[in-house]
Design a protein around this motif. Structure first.
Motif, mmCIF file in Angstrom:
data_model
loop_
_atom_site.group_PDB
_atom_site.id
_atom_site.type_symbol
_atom_site.label_atom_id
_atom_site.label_comp_id
_atom_site.label_asym_id
_atom_site.label_seq_id
_atom_site.Cartn_x
_atom_site.Cartn_y
_atom_site.Cartn_z
ATOM 1 N N THR A 181 0.795 -1.232 0.199
ATOM 2 C CA THR A 181 0.089 0.207 0.230
ATOM 3 C C THR A 181 1.190 1.158 0.231
ATOM 4 O OG1 THR A 181 0.072 0.053 2.526
ATOM 5 C CG2 THR A 181 -2.052 -0.954 1.106
ATOM 6 N N TYR A 243 -0.634 -1.381 -6.712
ATOM 7 C CA TYR A 243 -0.271 -1.282 -4.683
ATOM 8 C C TYR A 243 -0.123 0.416 -4.609
ATOM 9 C CZ TYR A 243 3.980 -2.128 -7.186
ATOM 10 O OH TYR A 243 4.805 -2.161 -8.123
ATOM 11 N N ALA A 246 -2.863 2.281 -3.656
ATOM 12 C CA ALA A 246 -3.394 1.943 -2.377
ATOM 13 C C ALA A 246 -3.025 2.112 -1.093
ATOM 14 C CB ALA A 246 -3.106 0.427 -2.570
ATOM 15 N N THR A 247 -4.007 1.956 -0.312
ATOM 16 C CA THR A 247 -3.835 2.595 1.321
ATOM 17 C C THR A 247 -3.490 2.006 2.127
ATOM 18 O OG1 THR A 247 -5.598 3.741 1.317
ATOM 19 C CG2 THR A 247 -5.004 4.673 0.488
ATOM 20 N N ASN A 249 -5.842 1.583 5.100
ATOM 21 C CA ASN A 249 -6.744 0.797 5.341
ATOM 22 C C ASN A 249 -7.560 0.087 4.413
ATOM 23 O OD1 ASN A 249 -8.028 2.193 7.224
ATOM 24 N ND2 ASN A 249 -8.155 4.059 6.387
ATOM 25 N N ASP A 250 -6.599 0.169 2.617
ATOM 26 C CA ASP A 250 -7.040 -0.828 1.441
ATOM 27 C C ASP A 250 -6.205 -2.193 1.812
ATOM 28 O OD1 ASP A 250 -8.301 0.991 0.300
ATOM 29 O OD2 ASP A 250 -6.358 1.857 -0.947
ATOM 30 N N ASN A 253 -8.468 -3.977 4.732
ATOM 31 C CA ASN A 253 -9.735 -4.700 3.871
ATOM 32 C C ASN A 253 -9.641 -5.381 3.085
ATOM 33 O OD1 ASN A 253 -11.364 -2.476 5.218
ATOM 34 N ND2 ASN A 253 -11.063 -1.441 3.545
ATOM 35 N N MET A 254 -8.448 -5.824 2.354
ATOM 36 C CA MET A 254 -8.171 -7.078 1.376
ATOM 37 C C MET A 254 -7.486 -7.930 2.632
ATOM 38 S SD MET A 254 -5.516 -5.019 -1.899
ATOM 39 C CE MET A 254 -4.849 -3.863 -0.035
#
Length: 425
Positions: A181, A243, A246-247, A249-250, A253-254
Protein backbone atom coordinates in the motif's frame (compact mmCIF):
# COMPACT_ATOMS: atom_id res chain seq x y z
CA UNK A 1 0.43 22.63 5.94
CA UNK A 2 -2.79 23.92 7.47
CA UNK A 3 -4.71 22.10 4.75
CA UNK A 4 -3.18 18.83 5.94
CA UNK A 5 -4.51 19.19 9.49
CA UNK A 6 -8.22 18.71 10.10
CA UNK A 7 -9.87 19.86 13.30
CA UNK A 8 -12.68 18.07 15.07
CA UNK A 9 -14.21 19.06 18.37
CA UNK A 10 -14.67 15.70 19.98
CA UNK A 11 -16.09 16.79 23.30
CA UNK A 12 -18.13 19.89 24.04
CA UNK A 13 -20.23 19.24 27.12
CA UNK A 14 -22.71 21.93 28.12
CA UNK A 15 -23.02 21.21 31.82
CA UNK A 16 -25.25 23.75 33.49
CA UNK A 17 -22.94 23.99 36.47
CA UNK A 18 -19.98 24.99 34.34
CA UNK A 19 -19.85 28.38 32.74
CA UNK A 20 -18.27 28.90 29.34
CA UNK A 21 -15.77 31.26 30.94
CA UNK A 22 -14.40 28.57 33.28
CA UNK A 23 -14.09 25.83 30.65
CA UNK A 24 -10.64 24.91 29.33
CA UNK A 25 -10.14 23.51 25.85
CA UNK A 26 -7.14 21.28 25.16
CA UNK A 27 -6.06 20.70 21.58
CA UNK A 28 -4.71 17.25 20.63
CA UNK A 29 -2.80 16.57 17.40
CA UNK A 30 -2.95 12.92 16.32
CA UNK A 31 -2.43 10.84 13.19
CA UNK A 32 -5.49 10.04 11.10
CA UNK A 33 -5.52 6.25 11.53
CA UNK A 34 -9.06 5.23 12.54
CA UNK A 35 -7.90 3.33 15.64
CA UNK A 36 -5.93 6.36 16.85
CA UNK A 37 -8.98 8.57 16.36
CA UNK A 38 -11.27 6.11 18.18
CA UNK A 39 -9.01 5.62 21.21
CA UNK A 40 -8.38 9.37 21.53
CA UNK A 41 -12.09 10.09 21.40
CA UNK A 42 -12.71 7.46 24.08
CA UNK A 43 -9.95 8.71 26.40
CA UNK A 44 -10.91 12.37 26.09
CA UNK A 45 -14.58 11.56 26.67
CA UNK A 46 -13.70 9.54 29.79
CA UNK A 47 -11.46 12.31 31.10
CA UNK A 48 -14.10 15.01 30.51
CA UNK A 49 -16.66 12.96 32.40
CA UNK A 50 -14.34 13.17 35.40
CA UNK A 51 -13.46 16.82 34.68
CA UNK A 52 -16.51 18.46 33.10
CA UNK A 53 -14.75 21.83 32.87
CA UNK A 54 -12.31 20.42 30.28
CA UNK A 55 -13.14 19.82 26.64
CA UNK A 56 -10.93 18.78 23.73
CA UNK A 57 -10.39 19.73 20.10
CA UNK A 58 -8.81 16.95 18.07
CA UNK A 59 -6.59 17.78 15.10
CA UNK A 60 -5.83 15.08 12.51
CA UNK A 61 -2.59 14.89 10.52
CA UNK A 62 -1.31 12.40 7.94
CA UNK A 63 1.02 9.57 8.92
CA UNK A 64 4.54 8.88 7.65
CA UNK A 65 7.10 11.50 6.63
CA UNK A 66 4.40 14.07 5.86
CA UNK A 67 3.07 13.82 9.40
CA UNK A 68 6.60 13.91 10.84
CA UNK A 69 7.23 17.20 9.08
CA UNK A 70 4.05 18.69 10.51
CA UNK A 71 5.06 17.71 14.05
CA UNK A 72 8.60 19.07 13.66
CA UNK A 73 7.43 22.32 12.08
CA UNK A 74 4.79 23.01 14.69
CA UNK A 75 7.23 22.35 17.51
CA UNK A 76 9.84 24.60 15.89
CA UNK A 77 7.36 27.45 15.38
CA UNK A 78 5.73 27.18 18.82
CA UNK A 79 2.38 26.21 17.29
CA UNK A 80 2.09 22.67 18.64
CA UNK A 81 -1.18 21.48 20.18
CA UNK A 82 -1.43 21.12 23.97
CA UNK A 83 -1.02 17.33 23.60
CA UNK A 84 0.18 15.34 20.60
CA UNK A 85 0.75 11.74 19.63
CA UNK A 86 4.10 10.76 18.15
CA UNK A 87 6.48 7.81 17.88
CA UNK A 88 8.56 6.42 20.70
CA UNK A 89 12.12 5.29 20.05
CA UNK A 90 14.61 6.73 17.58
CA UNK A 91 12.28 9.13 15.78
CA UNK A 92 11.69 10.92 19.07
CA UNK A 93 15.35 11.91 19.27
CA UNK A 94 15.03 13.88 16.05
CA UNK A 95 12.60 16.19 17.91
CA UNK A 96 15.43 17.09 20.33
CA UNK A 97 13.11 16.41 23.27
CA UNK A 98 15.17 18.20 25.93
CA UNK A 99 14.63 21.43 23.97
CA UNK A 100 11.09 21.02 22.68
CA UNK A 101 9.17 18.74 25.05
CA UNK A 102 7.89 18.87 28.60
CA UNK A 103 9.10 16.06 30.94
CA UNK A 104 6.29 14.14 32.61
CA UNK A 105 8.23 12.51 35.47
CA UNK A 106 6.14 14.52 37.94
CA UNK A 107 2.68 13.31 36.89
CA UNK A 108 0.78 11.57 39.69
CA UNK A 109 0.67 8.13 38.04
CA UNK A 110 4.17 8.14 36.60
CA UNK A 111 5.16 5.02 38.56
CA UNK A 112 2.44 3.06 36.72
CA UNK A 113 4.37 3.23 33.44
CA UNK A 114 6.61 0.21 32.84
CA UNK A 115 10.32 0.94 32.54
CA UNK A 116 10.50 -1.06 29.31
CA UNK A 117 8.51 1.80 27.78
CA UNK A 118 9.97 4.82 29.61
CA UNK A 119 13.45 3.84 28.43
CA UNK A 120 12.31 4.49 24.85
CA UNK A 121 10.96 8.01 25.54
CA UNK A 122 13.67 9.46 27.77
CA UNK A 123 16.91 11.41 27.47
CA UNK A 124 20.35 10.88 28.98
CA UNK A 125 19.41 12.92 32.05
CA UNK A 126 16.52 10.61 32.92
CA UNK A 127 13.74 12.93 31.79
CA UNK A 128 10.75 10.97 30.50
CA UNK A 129 8.53 12.65 27.93
CA UNK A 130 5.52 10.45 27.19
CA UNK A 131 2.78 8.06 28.26
CA UNK A 132 2.00 5.08 25.98
CA UNK A 133 -1.10 5.53 23.86
CA UNK A 134 -1.62 1.83 23.17
CA UNK A 135 -0.19 -1.62 23.83
CA UNK A 136 3.13 -3.10 22.78
CA UNK A 137 2.88 -4.53 19.31
CA UNK A 138 4.48 -7.01 16.98
CA UNK A 139 5.76 -6.38 13.50
CA UNK A 140 5.16 -9.23 11.09
CA UNK A 141 2.53 -10.64 8.76
CA UNK A 142 -1.23 -10.29 9.09
CA UNK A 143 -2.82 -13.15 7.17
CA UNK A 144 -6.26 -14.40 6.18
CA UNK A 145 -6.92 -17.53 8.27
CA UNK A 146 -9.93 -18.58 6.20
CA UNK A 147 -7.89 -18.56 2.99
CA UNK A 148 -5.09 -20.51 4.68
CA UNK A 149 -7.62 -23.14 5.79
CA UNK A 150 -9.20 -23.41 2.33
CA UNK A 151 -5.78 -23.98 0.72
CA UNK A 152 -4.47 -26.26 3.46
CA UNK A 153 -1.58 -23.94 4.31
CA UNK A 154 0.40 -23.88 7.56
CA UNK A 155 1.91 -20.82 9.24
CA UNK A 156 5.45 -20.62 7.82
CA UNK A 157 8.45 -20.89 10.13
CA UNK A 158 11.00 -19.96 7.45
CA UNK A 159 11.11 -17.48 4.60
CA UNK A 160 11.34 -20.36 2.14
CA UNK A 161 8.06 -21.75 3.50
CA UNK A 162 6.48 -18.30 3.28
CA UNK A 163 7.45 -17.97 -0.38
CA UNK A 164 6.08 -21.46 -1.05
CA UNK A 165 2.75 -20.43 0.51
CA UNK A 166 2.68 -17.33 -1.69
CA UNK A 167 3.27 -19.47 -4.77
CA UNK A 168 0.32 -21.73 -3.88
CA UNK A 169 -1.92 -18.73 -3.25
CA UNK A 170 -0.97 -17.19 -6.60
CA UNK A 171 -1.68 -20.46 -8.41
CA UNK A 172 -4.86 -21.60 -6.67
CA UNK A 173 -6.76 -18.48 -5.63
CA UNK A 174 -7.77 -15.06 -6.88
CA UNK A 175 -6.21 -13.39 -3.86
CA UNK A 176 -3.03 -11.35 -4.08
CA UNK A 177 -0.38 -13.23 -2.09
CA UNK A 178 0.83 -10.00 -0.45
CA UNK A 179 -0.88 -6.62 -0.04
CA UNK A 180 1.29 -3.54 -0.45
CA UNK A 181 0.00 0.00 0.00
CA UNK A 182 2.50 2.57 -1.21
CA UNK A 183 0.17 5.55 -1.29
CA UNK A 184 0.81 5.48 2.47
CA UNK A 185 4.54 5.11 1.93
CA UNK A 186 5.40 4.34 5.56
CA UNK A 187 3.76 0.93 5.12
CA UNK A 188 6.44 -0.06 2.59
CA UNK A 189 9.04 -0.39 5.37
CA UNK A 190 7.52 -3.33 7.23
CA UNK A 191 9.28 -6.20 5.47
CA UNK A 192 12.64 -4.57 6.21
CA UNK A 193 11.88 -3.42 9.75
CA UNK A 194 10.04 -6.57 10.90
CA UNK A 195 13.08 -8.62 9.93
CA UNK A 196 15.14 -7.25 12.81
CA UNK A 197 14.56 -10.22 15.12
CA UNK A 198 16.23 -12.32 12.46
CA UNK A 199 19.12 -9.85 12.23
CA UNK A 200 19.70 -9.95 15.97
CA UNK A 201 19.51 -13.73 16.10
CA UNK A 202 22.40 -13.85 13.62
CA UNK A 203 24.28 -10.75 14.81
CA UNK A 204 23.53 -10.14 18.52
CA UNK A 205 25.73 -7.02 18.64
CA UNK A 206 24.38 -5.42 15.46
CA UNK A 207 22.49 -2.58 17.21
CA UNK A 208 25.54 -1.41 19.17
CA UNK A 209 27.87 -1.82 16.20
CA UNK A 210 25.40 0.02 13.97
CA UNK A 211 25.11 2.91 16.43
CA UNK A 212 28.90 3.12 16.78
CA UNK A 213 29.52 3.10 13.01
CA UNK A 214 30.99 -0.39 13.04
CA UNK A 215 28.25 -2.18 11.05
CA UNK A 216 26.26 -1.27 7.94
CA UNK A 217 23.12 -2.63 6.32
CA UNK A 218 24.77 -3.05 2.94
CA UNK A 219 27.76 -5.01 4.28
CA UNK A 220 26.04 -7.11 6.96
CA UNK A 221 24.35 -10.07 5.21
CA UNK A 222 21.67 -10.58 7.86
CA UNK A 223 20.74 -6.86 7.78
CA UNK A 224 20.74 -6.71 3.99
CA UNK A 225 18.42 -9.71 3.99
CA UNK A 226 15.33 -7.61 4.77
CA UNK A 227 15.86 -5.51 1.63
CA UNK A 228 16.48 -8.72 -0.32
CA UNK A 229 13.20 -10.22 0.87
CA UNK A 230 11.32 -7.13 -0.32
CA UNK A 231 13.03 -7.36 -3.71
CA UNK A 232 12.25 -11.07 -3.91
CA UNK A 233 8.49 -10.75 -3.36
CA UNK A 234 8.33 -7.78 -5.73
CA UNK A 235 10.13 -9.64 -8.51
CA UNK A 236 7.87 -12.66 -7.98
CA UNK A 237 4.84 -10.51 -8.80
CA UNK A 238 3.09 -11.30 -5.54
CA UNK A 239 1.65 -7.82 -4.89
CA UNK A 240 -1.91 -6.61 -5.43
CA UNK A 241 -2.82 -4.61 -8.53
CA UNK A 242 -2.35 -0.84 -8.23
CA UNK A 243 -0.32 -1.20 -5.04
CA UNK A 244 1.25 2.20 -5.70
CA UNK A 245 -2.14 3.88 -5.21
CA UNK A 246 -3.44 1.60 -2.44
CA UNK A 247 -3.74 2.97 1.11
CA UNK A 248 -3.16 1.49 4.53
CA UNK A 249 -6.90 1.04 4.99
CA UNK A 250 -7.05 -0.71 1.60
CA UNK A 251 -4.43 -3.17 2.84
CA UNK A 252 -6.36 -3.89 6.02
CA UNK A 253 -9.55 -4.43 4.06
CA UNK A 254 -7.82 -6.72 1.56
CA UNK A 255 -6.36 -9.05 4.16
CA UNK A 256 -9.59 -9.07 6.18
CA UNK A 257 -11.82 -9.92 3.21
CA UNK A 258 -9.41 -12.37 1.57
CA UNK A 259 -8.58 -10.19 -1.43
CA UNK A 260 -5.01 -10.50 -0.18
CA UNK A 261 -3.58 -13.40 1.78
CA UNK A 262 -0.92 -11.43 3.66
CA UNK A 263 -0.26 -7.85 4.72
CA UNK A 264 3.10 -7.05 6.37
CA UNK A 265 2.08 -4.73 9.19
CA UNK A 266 2.26 -3.87 12.88
CA UNK A 267 -0.38 -5.35 15.14
CA UNK A 268 -1.60 -1.87 16.03
CA UNK A 269 -3.72 -2.37 12.90
CA UNK A 270 -5.94 -4.97 14.57
CA UNK A 271 -8.36 -2.45 16.13
CA UNK A 272 -8.63 -0.62 12.79
CA UNK A 273 -9.60 -3.89 11.10
CA UNK A 274 -12.30 -4.34 13.72
CA UNK A 275 -13.56 -0.82 13.10
CA UNK A 276 -13.48 -1.08 9.30
CA UNK A 277 -14.54 -4.71 8.78
CA UNK A 278 -15.88 -6.09 12.07
CA UNK A 279 -17.51 -9.11 10.41
CA UNK A 280 -14.08 -10.30 9.20
CA UNK A 281 -11.92 -9.61 12.29
CA UNK A 282 -11.90 -13.29 13.27
CA UNK A 283 -10.58 -14.22 9.81
CA UNK A 284 -7.35 -12.29 10.43
CA UNK A 285 -4.36 -13.99 12.05
CA UNK A 286 -0.76 -12.97 12.64
CA UNK A 287 2.70 -14.51 12.53
CA UNK A 288 6.24 -13.22 12.90
CA UNK A 289 8.15 -12.51 9.72
CA UNK A 290 10.11 -15.70 9.16
CA UNK A 291 13.88 -15.93 8.96
CA UNK A 292 15.95 -18.62 7.32
CA UNK A 293 16.20 -20.95 10.35
CA UNK A 294 13.01 -22.45 11.83
CA UNK A 295 14.76 -23.04 15.16
CA UNK A 296 15.27 -19.27 15.54
CA UNK A 297 11.73 -18.16 14.76
CA UNK A 298 10.75 -15.05 16.73
CA UNK A 299 9.00 -11.69 16.75
CA UNK A 300 10.22 -8.11 16.31
CA UNK A 301 8.44 -5.93 18.89
CA UNK A 302 7.50 -2.24 18.69
CA UNK A 303 6.67 0.12 21.49
CA UNK A 304 3.50 2.11 20.80
CA UNK A 305 3.05 5.73 19.86
CA UNK A 306 2.68 7.98 22.85
CA UNK A 307 1.14 11.18 24.18
CA UNK A 308 3.59 14.11 24.50
CA UNK A 309 3.45 17.71 25.69
CA UNK A 310 5.26 20.62 24.04
CA UNK A 311 7.48 22.68 26.32
CA UNK A 312 5.62 25.84 25.33
CA UNK A 313 2.09 24.55 26.02
CA UNK A 314 -0.55 26.95 27.36
CA UNK A 315 -2.29 24.46 29.67
CA UNK A 316 0.54 22.23 30.87
CA UNK A 317 -0.94 21.42 34.30
CA UNK A 318 -4.22 20.18 32.83
CA UNK A 319 -2.43 18.43 29.96
CA UNK A 320 -0.20 16.64 32.47
CA UNK A 321 -3.24 15.57 34.43
CA UNK A 322 -4.74 14.12 31.26
CA UNK A 323 -1.54 12.13 30.64
CA UNK A 324 -1.65 10.97 34.25
CA UNK A 325 -5.15 9.63 33.59
CA UNK A 326 -3.89 7.78 30.49
CA UNK A 327 -1.44 5.97 32.79
CA UNK A 328 -4.23 4.20 34.72
CA UNK A 329 -6.04 0.88 34.58
CA UNK A 330 -9.27 2.77 33.91
CA UNK A 331 -7.72 4.28 30.77
CA UNK A 332 -6.52 0.85 29.61
CA UNK A 333 -10.04 -0.50 30.02
CA UNK A 334 -11.40 2.51 28.15
CA UNK A 335 -9.06 1.78 25.22
CA UNK A 336 -9.97 -1.91 25.25
CA UNK A 337 -13.67 -1.08 25.20
CA UNK A 338 -13.18 1.40 22.36
CA UNK A 339 -10.93 -0.49 19.95
CA UNK A 340 -10.06 -3.83 21.56
CA UNK A 341 -6.61 -4.85 22.80
CA UNK A 342 -3.85 -5.70 20.36
CA UNK A 343 -1.02 -6.74 22.67
CA UNK A 344 0.36 -6.39 26.21
CA UNK A 345 -0.32 -3.07 27.94
CA UNK A 346 2.62 -1.09 29.32
CA UNK A 347 0.77 0.24 32.37
CA UNK A 348 0.97 -1.67 35.65
CA UNK A 349 -2.20 -3.55 36.54
CA UNK A 350 -3.65 -3.51 33.04
CA UNK A 351 -4.76 -6.91 31.74
CA UNK A 352 -6.16 -8.28 28.51
CA UNK A 353 -9.69 -9.68 28.27
CA UNK A 354 -10.22 -13.35 27.54
CA UNK A 355 -11.98 -12.60 24.25
CA UNK A 356 -9.12 -10.87 22.43
CA UNK A 357 -9.07 -11.13 18.65
CA UNK A 358 -7.38 -14.15 16.99
CA UNK A 359 -4.46 -12.06 15.70
CA UNK A 360 -3.70 -10.96 19.27
CA UNK A 361 -3.83 -14.54 20.52
CA UNK A 362 -1.42 -15.48 17.73
CA UNK A 363 1.06 -12.87 18.96
CA UNK A 364 1.03 -13.60 22.70
CA UNK A 365 2.94 -16.95 22.61
CA UNK A 366 6.02 -15.11 21.35
CA UNK A 367 6.01 -13.05 24.55
CA UNK A 368 5.58 -16.15 26.72
CA UNK A 369 8.86 -17.83 25.69
CA UNK A 370 12.18 -16.27 26.67
CA UNK A 371 14.20 -15.23 23.65
CA UNK A 372 11.36 -15.26 21.10
CA UNK A 373 11.05 -11.47 20.94
CA UNK A 374 13.48 -8.66 20.21
CA UNK A 375 12.85 -4.90 20.15
CA UNK A 376 12.83 -3.29 16.73
CA UNK A 377 16.12 -1.61 15.88
CA UNK A 378 14.67 1.87 16.43
CA UNK A 379 14.29 1.06 20.14
CA UNK A 380 17.90 -0.12 20.46
CA UNK A 381 19.56 2.63 18.45
CA UNK A 382 18.79 6.36 18.09
CA UNK A 383 19.47 6.15 14.35
CA UNK A 384 16.73 5.72 11.77
CA UNK A 385 17.26 7.46 8.45
CA UNK A 386 14.24 9.40 7.13
CA UNK A 387 14.73 8.09 3.57
CA UNK A 388 13.87 4.48 4.42
CA UNK A 389 10.25 4.58 3.28
CA UNK A 390 11.25 6.17 -0.03
CA UNK A 391 13.89 3.49 -0.59
CA UNK A 392 11.58 0.61 0.29
CA UNK A 393 8.96 1.95 -2.12
CA UNK A 394 11.63 1.88 -4.82
CA UNK A 395 12.72 -1.67 -4.00
CA UNK A 396 9.12 -2.86 -3.78
CA UNK A 397 8.39 -1.21 -7.12
CA UNK A 398 11.43 -2.86 -8.77
CA UNK A 399 12.99 0.56 -9.37
CA UNK A 400 16.03 -0.12 -7.20
CA UNK A 401 17.86 -3.25 -6.06
CA UNK A 402 18.13 -4.33 -2.44
CA UNK A 403 21.89 -3.73 -2.42
CA UNK A 404 21.58 -0.23 -3.87
CA UNK A 405 18.84 0.70 -1.40
CA UNK A 406 20.88 -0.57 1.56
CA UNK A 407 23.90 1.44 0.42
CA UNK A 408 21.84 4.62 0.10
CA UNK A 409 20.22 3.96 3.45
CA UNK A 410 23.64 3.69 5.07
CA UNK A 411 24.45 7.12 3.64
CA UNK A 412 21.15 8.49 4.94
CA UNK A 413 21.89 7.07 8.39
CA UNK A 414 25.30 8.73 8.42
CA UNK A 415 23.72 12.15 7.91
CA UNK A 416 21.34 11.60 10.80
CA UNK A 417 24.04 10.24 13.12
CA UNK A 418 26.10 13.37 12.54
CA UNK A 419 23.08 15.58 13.18
CA UNK A 420 22.63 13.77 16.51
CA UNK A 421 26.35 14.27 17.29
CA UNK A 422 26.88 10.58 17.92
CA UNK A 423 30.47 9.45 18.59
CA UNK A 424 32.54 7.65 15.93
CA UNK A 425 30.70 9.34 13.06
Amino acid sequence: MKDLVKKLTVIAFAFSAVSAASAVELSILIDNNPDTVALTQALTLAYSKKHPDVKFEMELRPGGAEGDNIVKTRLATGEMADVFIYNSGSLLQALRPSRTLEPINDIANFSNILSSFTSTVSDKKGNVYAVPAQTAMGGGILYNKRLYKELGLKVPMTWKEFMANCAIIAAKSKAAPIAQTYRDSWTSQLIVLADYYNVQSEQPNFADDYTNNKAKFATTPSALRGFEKLQQVSEAGYFNDYYGAATYNDGLNMVATGKAAHYPMLTFAIPAININTPDQINDVGFFAQPGDDASKNGLTVWMPNAFYLPKEGDHKDIAKDFLSYVATVDACNTITNAIGANGPYLIKGCTLPDNVFPAVKDMLPYFQVEGRTAPALEFLSPIKGPMLEQLTVEVGSSIRTAKSAAELYDQDVEKQAKQLNLPNW
